[in-house]
Write a protein that holds these residues in place. Structure first.
Motif, PDB file in Angstrom:
ATOM      1  N   LEU A 110      42.885  59.552   3.784  1.00 52.95           N
ATOM      2  CA  LEU A 110      43.033  58.119   4.035  1.00 52.95           C
ATOM      3  C   LEU A 110      42.099  57.610   5.141  1.00 52.95           C
ATOM      4  O   LEU A 110      41.372  56.641   4.919  1.00 52.95           O
ATOM      5  CB  LEU A 110      44.501  57.789   4.336  1.00 52.95           C
ATOM      6  N   PRO A 111      42.038  58.246   6.321  1.00 51.61           N
ATOM      7  CA  PRO A 111      41.106  57.745   7.347  1.00 51.61           C
ATOM      8  C   PRO A 111      39.650  57.854   6.928  1.00 51.61           C
ATOM      9  O   PRO A 111      38.841  56.974   7.246  1.00 51.61           O
ATOM     10  CB  PRO A 111      41.392  58.643   8.556  1.00 51.61           C
ATOM     11  N   MET A 112      39.304  58.924   6.173  1.00 50.36           N
ATOM     12  CA  MET A 112      37.921  59.071   5.736  1.00 50.36           C
ATOM     13  C   MET A 112      37.522  57.939   4.800  1.00 50.36           C
ATOM     14  O   MET A 112      36.466  57.323   4.950  1.00 50.36           O
ATOM     15  CB  MET A 112      37.746  60.409   4.994  1.00 50.36           C
ATOM     16  N   ILE A 113      38.387  57.640   3.821  1.00 47.67           N
ATOM     17  CA  ILE A 113      38.055  56.588   2.865  1.00 47.67           C
ATOM     18  C   ILE A 113      38.127  55.224   3.536  1.00 47.67           C
ATOM     19  O   ILE A 113      37.359  54.320   3.213  1.00 47.67           O
ATOM     20  CB  ILE A 113      38.968  56.695   1.632  1.00 47.67           C
ATOM     21  N   PHE A 114      39.013  55.086   4.530  1.00 44.37           N
ATOM     22  CA  PHE A 114      39.070  53.825   5.259  1.00 44.37           C
ATOM     23  C   PHE A 114      37.767  53.599   6.026  1.00 44.37           C
ATOM     24  O   PHE A 114      37.227  52.489   6.020  1.00 44.37           O
ATOM     25  CB  PHE A 114      40.260  53.814   6.224  1.00 44.37           C
ATOM     26  N   ALA A 115      37.236  54.651   6.658  1.00 42.81           N
ATOM     27  CA  ALA A 115      35.953  54.524   7.362  1.00 42.81           C
ATOM     28  C   ALA A 115      34.861  54.105   6.383  1.00 42.81           C
ATOM     29  O   ALA A 115      34.062  53.203   6.661  1.00 42.81           O
ATOM     30  CB  ALA A 115      35.586  55.839   8.038  1.00 42.81           C
ATOM     31  N   PHE A 116      34.868  54.733   5.203  1.00 41.13           N
ATOM     32  CA  PHE A 116      33.892  54.377   4.172  1.00 41.13           C
ATOM     33  C   PHE A 116      34.016  52.906   3.797  1.00 41.13           C
ATOM     34  O   PHE A 116      33.041  52.162   3.796  1.00 41.13           O
ATOM     35  CB  PHE A 116      34.117  55.260   2.932  1.00 41.13           C
ATOM     36  N   SER A 117      35.265  52.471   3.492  1.00 42.07           N
ATOM     37  CA  SER A 117      35.467  51.104   3.005  1.00 42.07           C
ATOM     38  C   SER A 117      35.093  50.074   4.065  1.00 42.07           C
ATOM     39  O   SER A 117      34.542  49.031   3.752  1.00 42.07           O
ATOM     40  CB  SER A 117      36.919  50.871   2.600  1.00 42.07           C
ATOM     41  N   LEU A 118      35.408  50.408   5.325  1.00 36.87           N
ATOM     42  CA  LEU A 118      35.121  49.467   6.401  1.00 36.87           C
ATOM     43  C   LEU A 118      33.612  49.204   6.479  1.00 36.87           C
ATOM     44  O   LEU A 118      33.172  48.041   6.523  1.00 36.87           O
ATOM     45  CB  LEU A 118      35.634  50.037   7.726  1.00 36.87           C
ATOM     46  N   VAL A 119      32.818  50.267   6.450  1.00 33.07           N
ATOM     47  CA  VAL A 119      31.366  50.096   6.489  1.00 33.07           C
ATOM     48  C   VAL A 119      30.889  49.387   5.223  1.00 33.07           C
ATOM     49  O   VAL A 119      30.069  48.478   5.266  1.00 33.07           O
ATOM     50  CB  VAL A 119      30.664  51.458   6.644  1.00 33.07           C
ATOM     51  N   PHE A 120      31.470  49.799   4.085  1.00 35.02           N
ATOM     52  CA  PHE A 120      31.041  49.222   2.811  1.00 35.02           C
ATOM     53  C   PHE A 120      31.244  47.717   2.786  1.00 35.02           C
ATOM     54  O   PHE A 120      30.337  46.951   2.493  1.00 35.02           O
ATOM     55  CB  PHE A 120      31.827  49.880   1.663  1.00 35.02           C
ATOM     56  N   PHE A 121      32.451  47.252   3.121  1.00 39.36           N
ATOM     57  CA  PHE A 121      32.725  45.820   3.005  1.00 39.36           C
ATOM     58  C   PHE A 121      32.079  45.027   4.137  1.00 39.36           C
ATOM     59  O   PHE A 121      31.748  43.860   3.950  1.00 39.36           O
ATOM     60  CB  PHE A 121      34.230  45.568   2.936  1.00 39.36           C
ATOM     61  N   THR A 122      31.897  45.663   5.311  1.00 34.68           N
ATOM     62  CA  THR A 122      31.163  44.960   6.367  1.00 34.68           C
ATOM     63  C   THR A 122      29.730  44.700   5.918  1.00 34.68           C
ATOM     64  O   THR A 122      29.202  43.594   6.086  1.00 34.68           O
ATOM     65  CB  THR A 122      31.151  45.792   7.659  1.00 34.68           C
ATOM     66  N   ALA A 123      29.104  45.711   5.323  1.00 37.49           N
ATOM     67  CA  ALA A 123      27.719  45.528   4.860  1.00 37.49           C
ATOM     68  C   ALA A 123      27.659  44.533   3.715  1.00 37.49           C
ATOM     69  O   ALA A 123      26.734  43.719   3.635  1.00 37.49           O
ATOM     70  CB  ALA A 123      27.144  46.871   4.425  1.00 37.49           C
ATOM     71  N   ASP A 124      28.665  44.577   2.825  1.00 36.89           N
ATOM     72  CA  ASP A 124      28.656  43.699   1.654  1.00 36.89           C
ATOM     73  C   ASP A 124      28.850  42.246   2.062  1.00 36.89           C
ATOM     74  O   ASP A 124      28.170  41.356   1.565  1.00 36.89           O
ATOM     75  CB  ASP A 124      29.753  44.137   0.682  1.00 36.89           C
ATOM     76  N   GLN A 125      29.778  41.992   2.981  1.00 35.92           N
ATOM     77  CA  GLN A 125      30.101  40.614   3.335  1.00 35.92           C
ATOM     78  C   GLN A 125      29.401  40.188   4.612  1.00 35.92           C
ATOM     79  O   GLN A 125      29.853  39.279   5.291  1.00 35.92           O
ATOM     80  CB  GLN A 125      31.608  40.464   3.531  1.00 35.92           C
ATOM     81  N   TRP A 126      28.295  40.809   4.963  1.00 39.06           N
ATOM     82  CA  TRP A 126      27.600  40.527   6.209  1.00 39.06           C
ATOM     83  C   TRP A 126      27.263  39.035   6.310  1.00 39.06           C
ATOM     84  O   TRP A 126      26.567  38.498   5.481  1.00 39.06           O
ATOM     85  CB  TRP A 126      26.325  41.366   6.280  1.00 39.06           C
ATOM     86  N   GLY A 127      27.793  38.400   7.344  1.00 38.39           N
ATOM     87  CA  GLY A 127      27.436  37.003   7.595  1.00 38.39           C
ATOM     88  C   GLY A 127      28.085  36.008   6.664  1.00 38.39           C
ATOM     89  O   GLY A 127      27.750  34.830   6.712  1.00 38.39           O
ATOM     90  N   THR A 128      29.012  36.434   5.808  1.00 36.23           N
ATOM     91  CA  THR A 128      29.595  35.462   4.885  1.00 36.23           C
ATOM     92  C   THR A 128      31.072  35.212   5.151  1.00 36.23           C
ATOM     93  O   THR A 128      31.518  34.082   5.119  1.00 36.23           O
ATOM     94  CB  THR A 128      29.446  35.925   3.436  1.00 36.23           C
TER      95      THR A 128
END
Lengths: 278, 174
Positions: free
Chosen positions: B120-138
């Motif tokens: 769970l923490p590993m995938i959470f770290a992944f998702s956090l970076v993923f969605f931060t990069a995806d929604q950057w500035g929006t």
């Protein structure tokens, strides 16, 4: 010296990690800049083939519906052709350059689509071989869909309207006031219309269509219908929320439009130093 | 790692990437919970695998999925972060006495409690970076957090189901 090398070697995994992150960020930035060349994307031949096979199978289940919408649209177009056709006793008028065909249309199939991210893309099954060029507009029978970004020989990748980087020059159909439609990244059924001044009398239910100013789309292609007009948040502009008329979860077959005079228009704009922001 | 293990893991990685691309690409529960099942391939690599190949493998797998998603770089960045964090996290949650030599970090071998605290923490770290990069500035940070939490829960649940269905318990009585 040996100490430094040993120290760096003990940090090798961290250094590799930082290097790969920098590389990945470089790729993200170059992919998202509008004029940057995309290195790899789904217009690659191998990837396109995989996506096309997937789409071949999945599309089989939506053929009936696709057929129905095509038949309805054909009927509409036949009606228009009938209205435009010259009757035998009418006087033929030679058309001048103002009526010369400025837009050329072609069709394509969407083989890959996404709508849940903030930057969504489409992949089309036609490429430079079929005359697709970067910058062409994409729409279907319901409304506009996006804009072609890069092209390979057999496939094309397009920016969806559901991409926060795409601005579409648009206008309110009834009052002719223009603005830009931009997606805010939240709901795949709604978008925002920006830069409409506060004095404009926009109201819920007004239709939004393309304005034709940015020379990508011809004038009058549907975008959506105003759902809420909110005057409060910005001192200069209205906050307009529109319901998109295109159902992006069901985009199968699309039309592409090319402005044949875009080179002439662009060079004219450049000569007179007009920066077209839309 | 012997040759048989190598083949098994390679096939598993390829199969999971294929499933991700073909079936899970447009899957989003309620529009917010995404599934990144291919991360199971990175999570399930043997514990003693060295750090550098692990990071390179994660980066390569992320890049391969990226190409099909048209999000070039985003999966690669988040997956290599996950690969980088994995040994540290494995060390942090190691049971008393350390891991067995032959232990694999998967559900049938380690039990459900350990597996959730591992994945769970590993995938959470992944998702956090993923969605931060995806929604950057929006969007706001709340949207990113919301999507990350729900996606990591959904992914872990699906990963557990997949392992219960398809992974054999390989501890024979000797």
């Amino acid at each position: 010296m040996l100490r430094i090398l040993q120290f760096l070697y003990s940090l090798r995994s961290f250094l590799l990690f930082v290097l790969l992150e920098v590389l990945a960020i470089g790729l993200i930035v170059s992919n998202n800049s509008p004029q940057g060349a995309a290195f790899f994307n789904s217009s690659n031949a191998v990837i396109g083939t995989v996506l096309k096979t997937r789409s071949d199978i999945l599309d089989f289940f939506s053929f009936a519906q696709a057929n129905e919408t095509l038949i309805l649209e054909n009927a509409l177009l036949l009606e228009q052709i009938k209205a435009l056709k010259q009757e035998p006793d009418s006087l033929p008028i030679p058309l001048d350059s103002a009526f010369e065909a400025q837009f050329q249309f072609t069709g394509a199939r969407v083989i890959s689509n996404s709508l849940r991210f903030a930057q969504n893309h489409l992949t089309l099954n036609k490429g430079s071989k079929d005359g697709i060029k970067p910058g062409m507009g994409i729409f279907n029978q319901d409304g506009i869909v996006g804009r072609v970004k890069s092209v390979s020989e057999n496939y094309a990748v397009a920016i969806s309207l559901l991409n926060t980087g795409l601005l579409v020059s648009s206008k309110i159909k009834s009052t002719e006031n223009f603005g830009s439609v931009n997606w805010d990244g939240i709901n795949s059924k709604q978008a925002k219309m920006l830069y409409v001044p506060r004095h404009v009398k926009a109201q819920a239910g007004d239709t939004i269509v393309t304005s034709g100013y940015n020379a990508v789309f011809p004038e009058g292609i549907r975008i959506g219908v105003i759902s809420v007009v909110n005057p409060a948040s910005d001192p200069n502009y209205l906050d307009i929320l529109i319901d998109l008329s295109t159902d992006f979860s069901r985009v199968n077959y699309v039309y592409l439009v090319e402005n044949t005079q875009i080179v002439e228009l662009d060079s004219l704009h450049k000569k007179s130093e007009v920066v077209n922001e839309f | 790692m012997n040759f048989k293990n190598f083949i098994t893991h390679t096939l598993l990685l390829l199969l999971l990437a294929l499933i991700q691309i073909i079936f899970l690409k447009n899957l989003a529960l309620f529009g917010v919970a995404f599934c990144f099942l291919y991360l199971l391939g990175i999570l399930n690599l043997p514990i003693p695998i060295s750090h550098v190949p692990l990071i390179l493998l994660s980066f390569g797998l992320g890049l391969a999925v990226d190409v099909f998603y048209d999000t070039i770089g985003i999966h690669a960045a988040s997956a290599s972060l996950m690969g980088f964090l994995r040994p540290y996290w494995l060390k942090a949650i190691s049971p008393t006495g350390g891991y067995d030599d032959s232990a694999k970090p998967n559900l049938p071998e380690m039990g459900i409690g350990w597996y959730i605290s591992y994945s769970l923490p590993m995938i959470f770290a992944f998702s956090l970076v993923f969605f931060t990069a995806d929604q950057w500035g929006t969007g706001g940070f709340f949207g990113v957090l919301n999507k990350s939490i729900l996606s990591s829960i959904f992914t872990v649940v699906l990963a557990i189901i997949v392992q219960l269905l398809f992974f054999k318990r390989r501890r024979e009585i000797r």
